[in-house]
Design a protein around this motif. Structure first.
Motif, mmCIF file in Angstrom:
data_model
loop_
_atom_site.group_PDB
_atom_site.id
_atom_site.type_symbol
_atom_site.label_atom_id
_atom_site.label_comp_id
_atom_site.label_asym_id
_atom_site.label_seq_id
_atom_site.Cartn_x
_atom_site.Cartn_y
_atom_site.Cartn_z
ATOM 1 N N LYS A 188 7.377 18.356 2.549
ATOM 2 C CA LYS A 188 8.284 17.395 3.166
ATOM 3 C C LYS A 188 7.922 17.182 4.633
ATOM 4 O O LYS A 188 8.033 16.076 5.147
ATOM 5 C CB LYS A 188 9.723 17.902 3.044
ATOM 6 C CG LYS A 188 10.762 16.875 3.426
ATOM 7 C CD LYS A 188 10.873 15.798 2.372
ATOM 8 C CE LYS A 188 11.270 14.465 2.976
ATOM 9 N NZ LYS A 188 11.286 13.394 1.990
ATOM 10 N N SER A 238 1.928 9.954 1.757
ATOM 11 C CA SER A 238 2.043 8.900 0.762
ATOM 12 C C SER A 238 0.971 9.104 -0.302
ATOM 13 O O SER A 238 -0.205 9.192 -0.001
ATOM 14 C CB SER A 238 1.859 7.539 1.430
ATOM 15 O OG SER A 238 1.697 6.548 0.447
ATOM 16 N N ILE A 292 0.861 -1.187 0.000
ATOM 17 C CA ILE A 292 0.000 0.000 0.000
ATOM 18 C C ILE A 292 0.895 1.234 0.000
ATOM 19 O O ILE A 292 0.702 2.182 -0.749
ATOM 20 C CB ILE A 292 -0.924 -0.003 1.241
ATOM 21 C CG1 ILE A 292 -1.919 -1.164 1.188
ATOM 22 C CG2 ILE A 292 -1.645 1.337 1.395
ATOM 23 C CD1 ILE A 292 -2.971 -1.048 0.129
ATOM 24 N N SER A 293 1.872 1.204 0.895
ATOM 25 C CA SER A 293 2.815 2.302 0.996
ATOM 26 C C SER A 293 4.152 1.682 1.397
ATOM 27 O O SER A 293 4.291 1.187 2.507
ATOM 28 C CB SER A 293 2.313 3.299 2.041
ATOM 29 O OG SER A 293 3.108 4.438 2.059
ATOM 30 N N GLY A 294 5.115 1.706 0.476
ATOM 31 C CA GLY A 294 6.327 0.920 0.662
ATOM 32 C C GLY A 294 7.151 1.284 1.883
ATOM 33 O O GLY A 294 7.753 0.423 2.505
ATOM 34 N N ASP A 295 7.161 2.598 2.251
ATOM 35 C CA ASP A 295 7.948 2.972 3.425
ATOM 36 C C ASP A 295 7.219 2.617 4.722
ATOM 37 O O ASP A 295 7.743 2.845 5.807
ATOM 38 C CB ASP A 295 8.319 4.463 3.392
ATOM 39 C CG ASP A 295 7.134 5.366 3.108
ATOM 40 O OD1 ASP A 295 6.000 4.871 3.125
ATOM 41 O OD2 ASP A 295 7.351 6.561 2.863
ATOM 42 N N ARG A 329 3.136 7.513 9.873
ATOM 43 C CA ARG A 329 2.335 8.681 9.488
ATOM 44 C C ARG A 329 1.105 8.843 10.347
ATOM 45 O O ARG A 329 0.420 9.857 10.234
ATOM 46 C CB ARG A 329 1.905 8.575 8.023
ATOM 47 C CG ARG A 329 3.032 8.763 7.035
ATOM 48 C CD ARG A 329 2.506 8.916 5.624
ATOM 49 N NE ARG A 329 3.601 9.072 4.693
ATOM 50 C CZ ARG A 329 4.166 8.077 4.019
ATOM 51 N NH1 ARG A 329 3.720 6.854 4.163
ATOM 52 N NH2 ARG A 329 5.171 8.301 3.203
ATOM 53 N N SER A 376 0.671 6.888 -2.860
ATOM 54 C CA SER A 376 0.164 5.542 -3.116
ATOM 55 C C SER A 376 -0.796 5.106 -2.014
ATOM 56 O O SER A 376 -1.783 4.413 -2.273
ATOM 57 C CB SER A 376 1.332 4.563 -3.200
ATOM 58 O OG SER A 376 0.882 3.252 -3.390
#
Lengths: 540, 290
Positions: free
Chosen positions: A529, A534, A240-243, A481, A536
């Protein structure tokens, strides 16, 4: 602005605690009384979700959610639709309370011929994007909605999906007047970041308004789960969100475990906590470094990225993946973590934690950094409340909310997590929280190495544990997040019929518009920043 | 040191002093020097046909259909194809294999210039298959790199719908550990300044037009690197109707860098292959090297 406690002795001072939002706690028996007084009742208790359920008529859905949000100390966590056994859809809103209270799910069945109901977003702004998504995916019409545009406009146009009520074009608001011009950016940006389309209304350098159009990374991920066995779905949860691979996997695993009634061994909970905190450290310290880079302080950026590299190396050593992928399984862990030699790992994590504090002290002592971050990109507590912001972004604007403390899961049930908050909501406030939370993450991870070392690999669900029959579950995790929510629904054969993922960026994206309105154009990358959202995760 | 006249009104604390990060060397010698030893457990699958039972447990376990087993037919041997261009390194095939034919390795240098080279084809019962001559960059690209770019490369990165995992690793190339610019490789902001286009993500419908426009805007000659399982084949999303299934479905690709996401070292190797400074180690049938 106070310097954080050095060497991890004293807990960091919570500057925002005095001016932050009070988080009233509610006793469970009082919650039960209040819930029964709401429309759409009688409320029934859902032991799988651990939530009260109200089922009003569709036209009373918005009113019930609004009244629940006004009566109880709850926050809107997500809205989604799911197919029912027949040809209708069930519209759900989940409102979560702080432990020991639980929360409410308000659900209404919409028959295929009557998919129109009053909009909740008209009274609760945080519901806007949720309603746009439901409208787009399930052809539900929300009357009186403040924003009828499709959520993923370009994707909707190219794939022929378009909500019945939406206009064919995607009108961007325009500010008119002398000297006002428009800057359009994206979807391809000038950097190594994800795609999205931004339109600024600008006079001189001052941003008057910003409109963000997302949907460029829409991959139809939720549909890929349909028909799969729940234990096979972790691949998409991690993508879903790579990080946030670990947080996504843990939230998904929790939802399936809740649905199946699966217990998770304590050592596996510790191992998950360890991975979650190292991932949080990597994300937070990377954001600190990114802010340093965007203000032109190369030294701070280099130091921050060196620390981030150490966090990815830790994940690599533990799991064989620099993002911690393939480590979590439904019911526990895929395989034991390679924590040996434990003493080295503990020392490394502790040193990383100290490094986060040092970077913060370093940045705070450089006038050119402070000049750029202080007062930049402010999001007021009122806006943060209205948009129900989550994670460090919310906490920087006085929202005292952290799932690890407020709805503890796994190993967090037995550990007190320090949750620093700020009230000013500017880039500096967010920067400070990223640094402090990174230090706390490193500290927690170091404490859990020993218990995580004992975690055996669990692998797949044993056949005897598989629940026959329809089931549903909810997983809520504090990702770097913020609050990450996953809902899974499986049918009588045990196959998934609906998975809904609400990544924290989904709530926080709207706030960027307000941060930008107070900024000048060159400060926008800095605001962006400091949110570090995200694309994605929003689009999926 | 900050000028007290412009410093914000607050008591100045201790001066900035040298810290640990100023003292330890950080940047890896790779790819000019040796590949650093792997730190974590190995995750890249490799197949030994001699131990394979041909029952296809790995094929059924693979979530991205990276393994294809053609069973034995009358008069012909069965064969197993392992496609690194689809593999997401989840290791489910290794867990599922009852005979130990599927094992985990720490291979990093997997980038190739030919999509077909990522597909390892093993006749069952035999040892590793015959090793064809390794493919190399086409003469046009090699000339381009050596004569026009003088070994230097300006790269424009486009995310065509990735999960942002590949972005983490591409960004990591600019961190002090990998320090891409020491190799003469720069990430640039405009396609007009770029020699190479690096594409991540499965190419969503919405990004198709933007990706084509970026490619069209580049000066010629130009090359394209497809990065990650998504960029090569669509990866975990390849069965979704919302994606086109990798960069090659839209633009011509010169170098394929597998991984999910590829490690920074794997990306550096991909650039080395793109620059003609390394022959691809992987070619149909076998991996030559460690």
């Amino acid at each position: 602005m106070t310097p954080p406690g050095s060497e991890g002795g004293e807990p960091p001072r919570t500057a925002g605690a005095a001016c932050g939002l009070p988080s009233p706690t509610l006793e469970p028996h009082r919650e039960a009384e209040l819930v029964q007084g709401l429309p759409g009742g009688p409320a029934r208790w859902d032991p799988s979700d651990q939530l009260w359920v109200l089922s009003p008529e569709p036209r009373g859905w918005a009113g019930t959610v609004e009244q629940a949000a006004g009566t109880l100390p709850v926050r809107l966590a997500s809205i989604w639709a799911e197919p029912d056994a027949g040809d209708g859809v069930i519209l759900n809103a989940v409102l979560l309370a702080r432990s020991p209270a639980h929360g409410i799910r308000v659900c209404s069945r919409l028959a295929p011929e009557a998919r129109s109901l009053p909009s909740l977003a008209a009274v609760l702004p945080a519901a806007t994007d949720f309603e746009r998504e439901v409208a787009e995916e399930y052809a539900v019409e929300f009357t009186g909605t403040p924003d009828p545009r499709p959520l993923r406009a370009y994707a909707a146009r190219t794939s022929g999906r378009r909500p019945a009520s939406a206009p064919a074009a995607y009108p961007f608001p325009k500010v008119e007047g002398e000297g006002i011009h428009e800057i359009a950016v994206g979807p391809v940006h000038a950097g190594v970041i994800e795609p999205g389309h931004f339109r600024f209304q600008v006079v001189g350098e001052q941003v008057l308004d910003l409109e963000i159009q997302l949907g460029y990374t829409y991959k139809g991920t939720e549909a890929l789960w349909v028909g799969q066995r729940p234990e096979d779905g972790l691949l998409w949860a991690e993508s879903i969100s790579g990080d946030h691979s670990v947080a996504g996997a843990v939230a998904y695993a929790q939802a399936v475990e809740a649905a199946q009634g699966l217990p998770v061994p304590a050592a596996a909970e510790a191992a998950r906590g360890l991975l979650l905190e190292v991932e949080r450290y990597a994300f937070h310290i990377g954001t600190v470094a990114g802010i340093a880079l965007d203000v032109g302080y190369a030294r701070g950026a280099a130091a921050g990225y060196r620390l981030r590299q150490r966090a990815h190396r830790c994940l690599d050593r533990l799991t064989g993946s620099r993002l911690g992928r393939g480590a979590v399984a439904v019911g526990g862990l895929r395989r034991p973590l390679t924590t040996a030699p434990a003493a080295v790992l503990v020392a490394e994590l502790q040193s990383m934690s100290d490094g986060a504090i040092q970077i913060w002290e370093d940045l705070e002592a450089v006038a050119s950094v402070v000049d750029r971050v202080r007062g930049t990109g402010e999001v007021s507590p009122a806006i943060a409340r209205a948009l129900q912001l989550v994670g460090p972004t919310g906490r920087a604007s006085g929202i005292d909310h952290d799932v690890r403390r407020d709805r503890p899961y796994g190993i967090y049930r037995s550990w007190a997590v320090r949750v620093p908050t700020e009230a000013r909501g500017d880039v500096e406030a967010r920067l400070r929280l990223y640094a402090l939370e990174a230090a706390e993450a490193g500290r927690l991870a170091a404490r859990w190495v020993e218990s995580a070392s004992a975690a055996p690999g669990v692998g797949r669900i044993a056949p005897e544990l598989r629940t026959e029959g329809a089931a549903h579950g909810l997983g809520v995790v504090e990702s770097p997040r913020g609050e990450w929510l996953v809902r899974t629904v499986q049918d009588a054969r045990g196959r998934l019929v609906r998975v809904h993922v609400r990544e924290p960026s989904f709530l926080n994206w709207r706030a960027l518009k307000y941060a930008a309105r107070r900024a000048i154009v060159p400060d926008f990358p800095l605001c962006n920043k400091s949110f570090n959202l995200s694309y994605s995760g929003f689009d999926r | 040191m900050t000028d007290p006249a412009i410093a914000p009104e607050r008591p100045s604390r201790r001066p900035v002093r040298a810290r640990w990060w100023d003292r330890r060397p950080e940047t890896l010698p790779y790819p000019r020097g040796p590949l650093p030893p792997p730190e974590g457990p190995p995750r890249v699958p490799a197949h030994d046909a001699r131990r394979c039972d041909g029952q296809g447990a790995c094929e059924r376990a693979c979530p991205t259909q990276a393994i294809r087993l053609v069973p034995e037919r009358s008069g012909g041997r069965g064969e197993l194809t392992l496609d690194y261009g689809r593999c997401v390194l989840c290791g489910l095939c290794i867990d599922a294999c009852p005979t130990g034919a599927m094992t985990a390795t720490s291979r990093i240098e997997l980038a190739t210039t030919d999509r077909a080279d990522l597909q390892m084809v093993h006749p069952l019962g035999a040892g590793p298959g015959p090793v064809p001559a390794p493919s190399s960059l086409g003469p046009a690209v090699r000339t381009l790199v050596q004569e026009r770019f003088q070994g230097s490369l300006a790269v424009r990165v486009v995310d065509a719908g990735s999960c942002n995992g590949c972005e983490v690793e591409v960004q990591a190339l600019t961190w002090p550990t990998y320090d891409l610019e020491r190799l003469g490789i720069h990430i640039v902001a405009s396609p007009r300044h770029a020699d190479a286009l690096l594409v991540t993500g499965p190419v969503t419908r919405a990004m198709r037009h933007a990706l084509i426009q970026t490619w069209v805007s580049m000066p010629r000659p130009r090359m394209v690197l497809a990065v990650g399982a998504c960029g090569i084949s669509g990866g975990p999303f390849r069965n979704s109707g919302e994606v086109l299934g990798g960069a090659a479905s839209v633009v011509p690709v010169d170098v394929f860098v597998p991984g999910c996401p590829p490690r920074p070292e794997a990306l550096l190797y991909g650039f080395w292959v793109a620059l003609g400074k390394a022959e691809p180690r992987l070619s149909r049938g076998e991996y030559r090297g460690v």
